[in-house]
Design a protein around this motif. Sequence first.
Motif, PDB file in Angstrom:
ATOM      1  N   VAL A   1       4.833  11.851  -3.799  1.00 36.44           N
ATOM      2  CA  VAL A   1       5.557  10.824  -3.264  1.00 36.44           C
ATOM      3  C   VAL A   1       6.475  10.948  -2.633  1.00 36.44           C
ATOM      4  CG1 VAL A   1       6.814   8.961  -3.319  1.00 36.44           C
ATOM      5  CG2 VAL A   1       5.809   9.050  -5.192  1.00 36.44           C
ATOM      6  N   LEU A   2       6.874  12.723  -3.037  1.00 37.30           N
ATOM      7  CA  LEU A   2       7.746  13.264  -2.152  1.00 37.30           C
ATOM      8  C   LEU A   2       7.765  13.972  -0.546  1.00 37.30           C
ATOM      9  CD1 LEU A   2      10.712  14.137  -2.476  1.00 37.30           C
ATOM     10  CD2 LEU A   2      10.334  16.335  -3.468  1.00 37.30           C
ATOM     11  N   PRO A   3       6.289  14.663  -0.902  1.00 38.32           N
ATOM     12  CA  PRO A   3       6.267  14.985   0.174  1.00 38.32           C
ATOM     13  C   PRO A   3       5.754  13.749   1.725  1.00 38.32           C
ATOM     14  CG  PRO A   3       4.546  15.771  -0.911  1.00 38.32           C
ATOM     15  CD  PRO A   3       4.949  14.555  -1.834  1.00 38.32           C
ATOM     16  N   TYR A   4       5.516  12.567   1.140  1.00 42.29           N
ATOM     17  CA  TYR A   4       5.627  11.407   2.311  1.00 42.29           C
ATOM     18  C   TYR A   4       6.698  11.131   2.463  1.00 42.29           C
ATOM     19  CZ  TYR A   4       6.728   6.170   3.200  1.00 42.29           C
ATOM     20  OH  TYR A   4       7.433   5.144   3.274  1.00 42.29           O
ATOM     21  N   THR A   5       7.768  10.986   1.608  1.00 40.20           N
ATOM     22  CA  THR A   5       8.831  10.544   2.080  1.00 40.20           C
ATOM     23  C   THR A   5       9.840  11.788   2.798  1.00 40.20           C
ATOM     24  OG1 THR A   5       9.445   9.958  -0.309  1.00 40.20           O
ATOM     25  CG2 THR A   5      10.863   9.943   0.875  1.00 40.20           C
ATOM     26  N   LEU A   6       9.506  12.889   2.820  1.00 40.48           N
ATOM     27  CA  LEU A   6       9.909  13.744   3.475  1.00 40.48           C
ATOM     28  C   LEU A   6       9.347  13.817   5.304  1.00 40.48           C
ATOM     29  CD1 LEU A   6      10.456  16.648   1.745  1.00 40.48           C
ATOM     30  CD2 LEU A   6      11.674  15.172   2.058  1.00 40.48           C
ATOM     31  N   ALA A   7       7.862  13.380   5.073  1.00 38.87           N
ATOM     32  CA  ALA A   7       7.506  12.927   6.049  1.00 38.87           C
ATOM     33  C   ALA A   7       7.547  12.468   7.357  1.00 38.87           C
ATOM     34  CB  ALA A   7       5.638  12.956   6.312  1.00 38.87           C
TER      35      ALA A   7
ATOM     36  N   PHE B   1       1.019   9.482   7.129  1.00 34.08           N
ATOM     37  CA  PHE B   1      -0.374   7.952   6.256  1.00 34.08           C
ATOM     38  C   PHE B   1      -0.805   8.765   5.866  1.00 34.08           C
ATOM     39  CE2 PHE B   1       1.686   5.400  10.478  1.00 34.08           C
ATOM     40  CZ  PHE B   1       1.849   4.313   9.172  1.00 34.08           C
ATOM     41  N   ALA B   2      -1.330   9.933   6.171  1.00 38.02           N
ATOM     42  CA  ALA B   2      -2.048  10.627   5.134  1.00 38.02           C
ATOM     43  C   ALA B   2      -1.080  10.867   3.741  1.00 38.02           C
ATOM     44  CB  ALA B   2      -2.846  12.147   6.532  1.00 38.02           C
ATOM     45  N   LEU B   3      -0.100  11.445   4.539  1.00 42.95           N
ATOM     46  CA  LEU B   3       0.262  11.283   2.875  1.00 42.95           C
ATOM     47  C   LEU B   3       0.632  10.466   1.898  1.00 42.95           C
ATOM     48  CD1 LEU B   3       3.181  14.316   3.905  1.00 42.95           C
ATOM     49  CD2 LEU B   3       0.971  14.994   2.179  1.00 42.95           C
TER      50      LEU B   3
ATOM     51  N   ILE C   1      -3.569   5.783  -3.500  1.00 43.72           N
ATOM     52  CA  ILE C   1      -5.428   6.613  -4.115  1.00 43.72           C
ATOM     53  C   ILE C   1      -4.802   6.493  -5.516  1.00 43.72           C
ATOM     54  CG2 ILE C   1      -6.834   7.427  -4.520  1.00 43.72           C
ATOM     55  CD1 ILE C   1      -7.032   7.913  -1.284  1.00 43.72           C
ATOM     56  N   VAL C   2      -4.047   7.186  -5.754  1.00 45.95           N
ATOM     57  CA  VAL C   2      -4.093   7.457  -7.310  1.00 45.95           C
ATOM     58  C   VAL C   2      -2.976   6.416  -8.035  1.00 45.95           C
ATOM     59  CG1 VAL C   2      -2.165   8.801  -9.098  1.00 45.95           C
ATOM     60  CG2 VAL C   2      -3.110  10.231  -6.453  1.00 45.95           C
ATOM     61  N   ILE C   3      -3.048   5.432  -7.947  1.00 48.22           N
ATOM     62  CA  ILE C   3      -2.631   4.716  -8.169  1.00 48.22           C
ATOM     63  C   ILE C   3      -3.511   2.934  -8.050  1.00 48.22           C
ATOM     64  CG2 ILE C   3      -0.862   1.731  -8.019  1.00 48.22           C
ATOM     65  CD1 ILE C   3       1.478   3.626  -6.545  1.00 48.22           C
ATOM     66  N   ALA C   4      -4.703   3.462  -7.418  1.00 48.97           N
ATOM     67  CA  ALA C   4      -5.838   2.250  -7.404  1.00 48.97           C
ATOM     68  C   ALA C   4      -7.251   2.936  -8.557  1.00 48.97           C
ATOM     69  CB  ALA C   4      -6.310   2.871  -5.680  1.00 48.97           C
ATOM     70  N   VAL C   5      -7.052   3.912  -8.244  1.00 45.83           N
ATOM     71  CA  VAL C   5      -8.000   4.747  -9.336  1.00 45.83           C
ATOM     72  C   VAL C   5      -7.027   4.719 -10.936  1.00 45.83           C
ATOM     73  CG1 VAL C   5      -8.711   7.039 -10.566  1.00 45.83           C
ATOM     74  CG2 VAL C   5      -8.787   6.832  -8.161  1.00 45.83           C
TER      75      VAL C   5
END
Length: 204
Positions: free
Chosen positions: A143-149, A183-185, A191-195
């Motif tokens: 999650v952290l890479p998304y937060t920073l981006a 959005f990519a991050l 996806i992981v949550i869905a899996v």
Amino acid sequence: MTSRLPAKARIIPAEPDQLARSLTAMMLRLSRHAAALCFVCVAVFVAMTAMEFLYFRQLSGGLPSLDLRWTGFTPDEGMAWLTALGRRGSEIILVWHYLTFDLLFPALLSLTLVSLILATGRRLKNFRALSAQLQSLFALVLVLPYTLADYAQNFAVARLLSDFLSANPDSLSFASALIVTKFALLAMPVIVIAVFHLAGQRKR
């Protein structure tokens, strides 16, 4: 006659292991509040979406905000949005979006994603077999890479809104790249949550 000063209490710094355990325990507690975090996150998202369609697009002549262009935008498209907003519209979006909702939402969404990763993952035997620290680290790394981006993108667009002179092809292209990256991050933990959820359903 001599006076004796009271001995100073010895200050013992917190050990890194204690801090790590406290952080791990706090993150694992998030999984118990996944439903509440989801509710608050959705409520804030609905409010932001309402502001976008009912107010911000009136200011920009119907053009969507840069935040919503998940495939990015060209420098000309970014400049057209800024020009349509003008000084007044830029100040309104800066105050009512980037200095209010978007200061809160990335952190709130990140906490929600972490809680969902842990909540869905702990239904699986292999994930549950991991140590608590590894479970927390796995969620944090996702999650952290998304937060920073997201915060980097917010800063880049807020700078464009606050200073028109900073709007040039390079700065607009950089902001566009950050939006696509965000959005990519974001897709990775989703996806992981869905899996995890589907795997948990199949186990049941």
